[in-house]
Design a protein around this motif. Structure first.
Motif, mmCIF file in Angstrom:
data_model
loop_
_atom_site.group_PDB
_atom_site.id
_atom_site.type_symbol
_atom_site.label_atom_id
_atom_site.label_comp_id
_atom_site.label_asym_id
_atom_site.label_seq_id
_atom_site.Cartn_x
_atom_site.Cartn_y
_atom_site.Cartn_z
ATOM 1 N N LEU A 102 5.873 -31.794 -71.502
ATOM 2 C CA LEU A 102 5.598 -33.098 -70.909
ATOM 3 C C LEU A 102 4.100 -33.423 -70.796
ATOM 4 O O LEU A 102 3.698 -34.551 -71.115
ATOM 5 N N PRO A 103 3.241 -32.470 -70.375
ATOM 6 C CA PRO A 103 1.811 -32.818 -70.256
ATOM 7 C C PRO A 103 1.208 -33.256 -71.587
ATOM 8 O O PRO A 103 0.500 -34.269 -71.652
ATOM 9 N N GLY A 104 1.476 -32.515 -72.655
ATOM 10 C CA GLY A 104 0.913 -32.856 -73.957
ATOM 11 C C GLY A 104 1.478 -34.143 -74.518
ATOM 12 O O GLY A 104 0.754 -34.916 -75.155
ATOM 13 N N ALA A 105 2.788 -34.376 -74.304
ATOM 14 C CA ALA A 105 3.403 -35.617 -74.785
ATOM 15 C C ALA A 105 2.803 -36.826 -74.067
ATOM 16 O O ALA A 105 2.548 -37.863 -74.688
ATOM 17 N N LEU A 106 2.577 -36.684 -72.758
ATOM 18 C CA LEU A 106 1.960 -37.766 -71.989
ATOM 19 C C LEU A 106 0.533 -38.013 -72.466
ATOM 20 O O LEU A 106 0.098 -39.167 -72.614
ATOM 21 N N PHE A 107 -0.197 -36.918 -72.713
ATOM 22 C CA PHE A 107 -1.567 -37.040 -73.223
ATOM 23 C C PHE A 107 -1.570 -37.767 -74.566
ATOM 24 O O PHE A 107 -2.387 -38.669 -74.797
ATOM 25 N N ALA A 108 -0.673 -37.383 -75.475
ATOM 26 C CA ALA A 108 -0.623 -38.004 -76.802
ATOM 27 C C ALA A 108 -0.218 -39.467 -76.713
ATOM 28 O O ALA A 108 -0.760 -40.321 -77.423
ATOM 29 N N TRP A 109 0.729 -39.764 -75.832
ATOM 30 C CA TRP A 109 1.210 -41.145 -75.659
ATOM 31 C C TRP A 109 0.073 -42.064 -75.210
ATOM 32 O O TRP A 109 -0.167 -43.121 -75.791
ATOM 33 N N ILE A 110 -0.641 -41.640 -74.169
ATOM 34 C CA ILE A 110 -1.764 -42.441 -73.673
ATOM 35 C C ILE A 110 -2.892 -42.477 -74.702
ATOM 36 O O ILE A 110 -3.492 -43.518 -74.962
ATOM 37 N N GLY A 111 -3.155 -41.326 -75.302
ATOM 38 C CA GLY A 111 -4.246 -41.224 -76.265
ATOM 39 C C GLY A 111 -4.055 -42.125 -77.474
ATOM 40 O O GLY A 111 -5.008 -42.765 -77.939
ATOM 41 N N ILE A 112 -2.837 -42.193 -78.004
ATOM 42 C CA ILE A 112 -2.579 -43.026 -79.186
ATOM 43 C C ILE A 112 -2.803 -44.497 -78.862
ATOM 44 O O ILE A 112 -3.380 -45.247 -79.664
ATOM 45 N N MET A 113 -2.360 -44.926 -77.680
ATOM 46 C CA MET A 113 -2.558 -46.329 -77.306
ATOM 47 C C MET A 113 -4.044 -46.649 -77.128
ATOM 48 O O MET A 113 -4.513 -47.707 -77.561
ATOM 49 N N ILE A 114 -4.800 -45.718 -76.513
ATOM 50 C CA ILE A 114 -6.234 -45.949 -76.318
ATOM 51 C C ILE A 114 -6.961 -45.959 -77.653
ATOM 52 O O ILE A 114 -7.796 -46.833 -77.929
ATOM 53 N N VAL A 115 -6.654 -44.973 -78.510
ATOM 54 C CA VAL A 115 -7.304 -44.879 -79.817
ATOM 55 C C VAL A 115 -7.040 -46.130 -80.642
ATOM 56 O O VAL A 115 -7.939 -46.685 -81.287
ATOM 57 N N THR A 116 -5.786 -46.617 -80.622
ATOM 58 C CA THR A 116 -5.438 -47.810 -81.393
ATOM 59 C C THR A 116 -6.200 -49.031 -80.892
ATOM 60 O O THR A 116 -6.723 -49.830 -81.689
ATOM 61 N N ALA A 117 -6.289 -49.169 -79.573
ATOM 62 C CA ALA A 117 -6.992 -50.320 -79.005
ATOM 63 C C ALA A 117 -8.486 -50.265 -79.315
ATOM 64 O O ALA A 117 -9.082 -51.256 -79.756
ATOM 65 N N VAL A 118 -9.110 -49.094 -79.100
ATOM 66 C CA VAL A 118 -10.552 -48.954 -79.342
ATOM 67 C C VAL A 118 -10.866 -49.116 -80.824
ATOM 68 O O VAL A 118 -11.830 -49.800 -81.203
ATOM 69 N N TYR A 119 -10.042 -48.499 -81.675
ATOM 70 C CA TYR A 119 -10.296 -48.577 -83.106
ATOM 71 C C TYR A 119 -10.124 -50.002 -83.629
ATOM 72 O O TYR A 119 -10.846 -50.435 -84.529
ATOM 73 N N SER A 120 -9.186 -50.734 -83.053
ATOM 74 C CA SER A 120 -8.984 -52.119 -83.469
ATOM 75 C C SER A 120 -10.240 -52.949 -83.206
ATOM 76 O O SER A 120 -10.688 -53.717 -84.067
ATOM 77 N N VAL A 121 -10.839 -52.776 -82.025
ATOM 78 C CA VAL A 121 -12.074 -53.490 -81.693
ATOM 79 C C VAL A 121 -13.215 -53.025 -82.594
ATOM 80 O O VAL A 121 -13.996 -53.830 -83.122
ATOM 81 N N TYR A 122 -13.308 -51.706 -82.789
ATOM 82 C CA TYR A 122 -14.394 -51.135 -83.606
ATOM 83 C C TYR A 122 -14.345 -51.658 -85.038
ATOM 84 O O TYR A 122 -15.359 -52.087 -85.596
ATOM 85 N N SER A 123 -13.171 -51.611 -85.654
ATOM 86 C CA SER A 123 -13.057 -51.997 -87.058
ATOM 87 C C SER A 123 -13.252 -53.502 -87.259
ATOM 88 O O SER A 123 -13.710 -53.941 -88.318
ATOM 89 N N ASP A 124 -12.895 -54.293 -86.228
ATOM 90 C CA ASP A 124 -13.059 -55.746 -86.344
ATOM 91 C C ASP A 124 -14.488 -56.197 -86.061
ATOM 92 O O ASP A 124 -15.009 -57.102 -86.728
ATOM 93 N N LYS A 125 -15.124 -55.569 -85.074
ATOM 94 C CA LYS A 125 -16.420 -56.058 -84.603
ATOM 95 C C LYS A 125 -17.615 -55.296 -85.169
ATOM 96 O O LYS A 125 -18.709 -55.837 -85.268
ATOM 97 N N ILE A 126 -17.419 -54.023 -85.504
ATOM 98 C CA ILE A 126 -18.564 -53.178 -85.851
ATOM 99 C C ILE A 126 -18.529 -52.711 -87.302
ATOM 100 O O ILE A 126 -19.477 -52.912 -88.053
ATOM 101 N N ALA A 127 -17.396 -52.075 -87.686
ATOM 102 C CA ALA A 127 -17.327 -51.449 -89.013
ATOM 103 C C ALA A 127 -17.272 -52.504 -90.121
ATOM 104 O O ALA A 127 -16.668 -53.562 -89.967
#
Length: 372
Positions: free
Chosen positions: A210-235
């Motif tokens: 459960l701890p790792g699954a929760l970490f991955a679940w939150i992490g994937i959503m954060i990574v997707t959101a941050v990467y979306s902004v990065y690729s649109d605005k910066i990269a």
């Protein structure tokens, strides 16, 4: 018997210890480049997965257009452009059963890679890899994952109609409709947890994951959101990669998600040790495997790599068996290594015997002093 170690609470100190525990695991060269490997399988499995997913969604009468709209809203334009091309390529009718099976085999390559990694993490690299056993095991996991995605999309698309049909129009209905997205997110978490549970060769209690699954679940959503902004605005991938820009953008997104999934597996091991849960120790892993193989003719020892593996020809891989048969001098080389292992075993046995004898002499001497 109660655990002699009291369970730890999550404090800043323990969180720091968990972080460094995960970091130390990367000293193992096995993890070098593994996220890139999983990202590659992500990319290679994306098209076959879409093919199978389109067939499953047809059972729910859900169109792939819904996914296109979601991608336009939540994913960067570069990634969205490439994925949209994949959707347009799979928009044709794809009802050939043989080709669906082939696509499913390709789609399961991702689960196969993740399963190998998690088995390595859970057993500290001591498990014995068996290609066909683990490769075939990845197929039903891929089927379950695709079915879970399709079911989640069906709930999200038709959830409002279903809820209004059952509960009619009321304030309670509005609340349930508003919960469609959290329900879909919850199903996504369960899918991650399911993969963590089903993929490794040794089944461990779900609460350990459960701890790792929760970490991955939150992490994937954060990574997707941050990467979306990065690729649109910066990269600006198109400046460096030209026509390959969309592929590079998609691969980078997959790469970041792969890192999150890998670290989620390591997080489970770190959490168990730092928080003193003692559920994922090697001793416990062997216990889980014994229970798993109860009633089976297989020996649990054969699931782990041992220093004396060469002494057991039945454990030889196909490559080793064929090498013994066709490569000149290979069998003699193996026999030489077997003799070295036996000599080491004899030396270790004598050392243990001398140590036991010395310990007994010291205990007898101490008792003599006490008697005097």
């Amino acid at each position: 018997m109660k655990n002699v170690h009291a369970k730890e609470r999550l404090t800043k100190k323990n969180l720091l210890n968990i972080t460094f525990h995960v970091w130390r695991q990367f000293d193992d060269p096995y993890y070098t480049g593994f996220a890139a490997q999983i990202a590659y399988f992500f990319f290679m499995a994306s098209m076959p997965t879409l093919i199978v997913l389109s067939q499953v969604l047809g059972l729910f009468d859900v169109s792939l257009d819904f996914i296109k709209v979601w991608l336009e809203t939540h994913v960067s334009s570069n990634v969205n452009s490439l994925v949209m091309d994949l959707f347009s390529a799979t928009s044709v009718q794809f009802t050939n059963t043989v080709m669906v099976i082939v696509a499913l085999w390709s789609a399961s390559s991702l689960e196969f890679s993740l399963g190998r990694l998690e088995s390595h993490v859970l057993t500290n690299g001591t498990y014995r890899f068996e290609f066909w056993t683990e490769r075939m095991k990845a197929i039903p996991t891929a089927i379950i994952s695709i079915a879970a995605i399709a079911f989640s999309l069906a709930i999200y698309v038709y959830g409002e109609n279903i809820i209004q049909t059952i509960f009619r129009h009321s304030r309670f209905t509005e609340y349930l409709v508003a919960l469609r997205l959290p329900i879909a997110a919850g199903l996504f978490f369960l899918m991650i947890l399911m993969n963590y549970y089903l993929l490794p060769r040794i089944k461990v209690p779900i609460r350990c994951l459960l701890p790792g699954a929760l970490f991955a679940w939150i992490g994937i959503m954060i990574v997707t959101a941050v990467y979306s902004v990065y690729s649109d605005k910066i990269a600006h991938y198109n400046i460096l990669y030209g026509t390959f820009a969309n592929i590079v953008a998609l691969m980078l997104w997959f790469y970041l998600i792969s890192w999150v999934l890998c670290i989620g597996m390591m997080f489970n091991k770190a959490w168990d040790e730092v928080m003193k849960r003692d559920r994922l120790t090697l001793t416990k892993m062997r216990g889980y495997l014994k229970a798993q193989l109860k009633g089976s003719s297989q020996s649990y020892e054969n699931f782990f790599v041992r220093p004396d593996d060469l002494l057991y020809p039945e454990l030889d891989s196909v490559a080793v068996k064929m090498s013994k048969r066709y490569v000149d001098g290979f069998e003699k080389e193996i026999e030489k290594k077997q003799q070295e292992i036996r000599r080491k075993q004899i030396i270790d046995a004598k050392a243990d015997e001398l140590y036991t004898e010395m310990k007994q002499n010291i205990e007898r001497r101490d008792r003599g002093f006490l008697d005097e």
